[in-house]
Design an enzyme around this catalytic site. Structure first.
Site, mmCIF file in Angstrom:
data_model
loop_
_atom_site.group_PDB
_atom_site.id
_atom_site.type_symbol
_atom_site.label_atom_id
_atom_site.label_comp_id
_atom_site.label_asym_id
_atom_site.label_seq_id
_atom_site.Cartn_x
_atom_site.Cartn_y
_atom_site.Cartn_z
ATOM 1 C CB CYS A 162 9.795 -5.960 -1.315
ATOM 2 S SG CYS A 162 10.944 -6.592 -0.067
ATOM 3 C CD GLU A 198 11.709 0.660 -2.371
ATOM 4 O OE1 GLU A 198 12.392 0.741 -3.415
ATOM 5 O OE2 GLU A 198 10.872 -0.225 -2.172
#
Length: 223
Positions: A2, A105
């Site tokens: 992340c 992402e």
């Protein structure tokens, strides 16, 4: 992993009701939160015996570090978080939850990685499992930092990456924030991929690659 997330279009009432916090400051809309920047974290305050929102810098500096510089750790692997020297203490004593409305992402090869925006299908808040620590300088000034815990990707997230942030469900908040809960066998089962068909994702502009960019346009689907 992340590496970027958002906290936008979220009211103080939403934060208060989800995390059971009495005093919630105005957090403002942020569309491209990056490592090294301050984040809002939910933690238990031992002095007041209440949950609070604390501003922490994203990129954990262990309390035993000689200097608060160098490669700060933005993510901690859930599988080994109870074993690594940088995370063992925070995992036992200094856990937190980092609210987010979504995260980014990147998928594809290094030459042409495409960013995607990921969020809950119902538009609700995400609750990342995190750790925090306090570094104290020789002059007594303090620096509080945090890291987001990651786990193996869910079947949905495997389309984008092999890792994802640990997203806690509300039923796990009490245990995760409980300062008396310190045993790995009780806490590690919480560090797993999010169950069910909960998330959705779409491709977004590569403008998100620059942390200086911070606008709602970053979350919008590519035409």
């Amino acid at each position: 992993m992340c590496g970027r997330f958002t906290l936008a279009d979220v009211s103080t009432d939403q934060i208060r009701d989800l995390f059971l916090i009495e005093d919630v400051p105005e957090l403002g809309d942020r569309y491209n939160i990056a490592p090294g920047q301050p984040v809002a974290a939910v933690r238990f305050n031992r002095e007041t015996c209440k949950r609070e929102i604390a501003p922490l810098l994203w990129g954990l500096v262990p309390s035993w570090s000689r200097e608060p510089t160098g490669g700060r750790m933005i993510n901690a692997r859930g599988e080994t978080v109870h074993q690594k020297p940088a995370y063992r203490g925070p995992f036992r004593y200094r856990r937190c939850i980092i609210p987010a409305s979504g995260f980014y992402e990147w998928a594809g090869s290094n030459a042409g990685r495409q960013p995607f925006y990921v969020r809950r299908k119902d538009g609700g808040l995400l609750a990342f499992a995190g750790l925090w620590d306090r570094w104290i300088s020789p002059d007594g000034s303090e620096l509080e930092t945090c890291a987001i815990i990651t786990t193996e990707a869910s079947p949905f997230m495997q389309l984008l990456h092999d890792r994802m942030p640990v997203i806690l469900e509300p039923r796990a908040f009490d245990l995760w924030l409980d300062p008396e809960a310190q045993k790995a066998e009780a806490l590690l089962p919480l560090l797993r991929p999010l169950d069910g068909d909960v998330l959705e994702a779409w491709p977004v502009s590569r403008a998100v690659n620059n942390p200086a960019n911070d606008s709602p346009d970053l979350m919008r689907p590519l035409r």
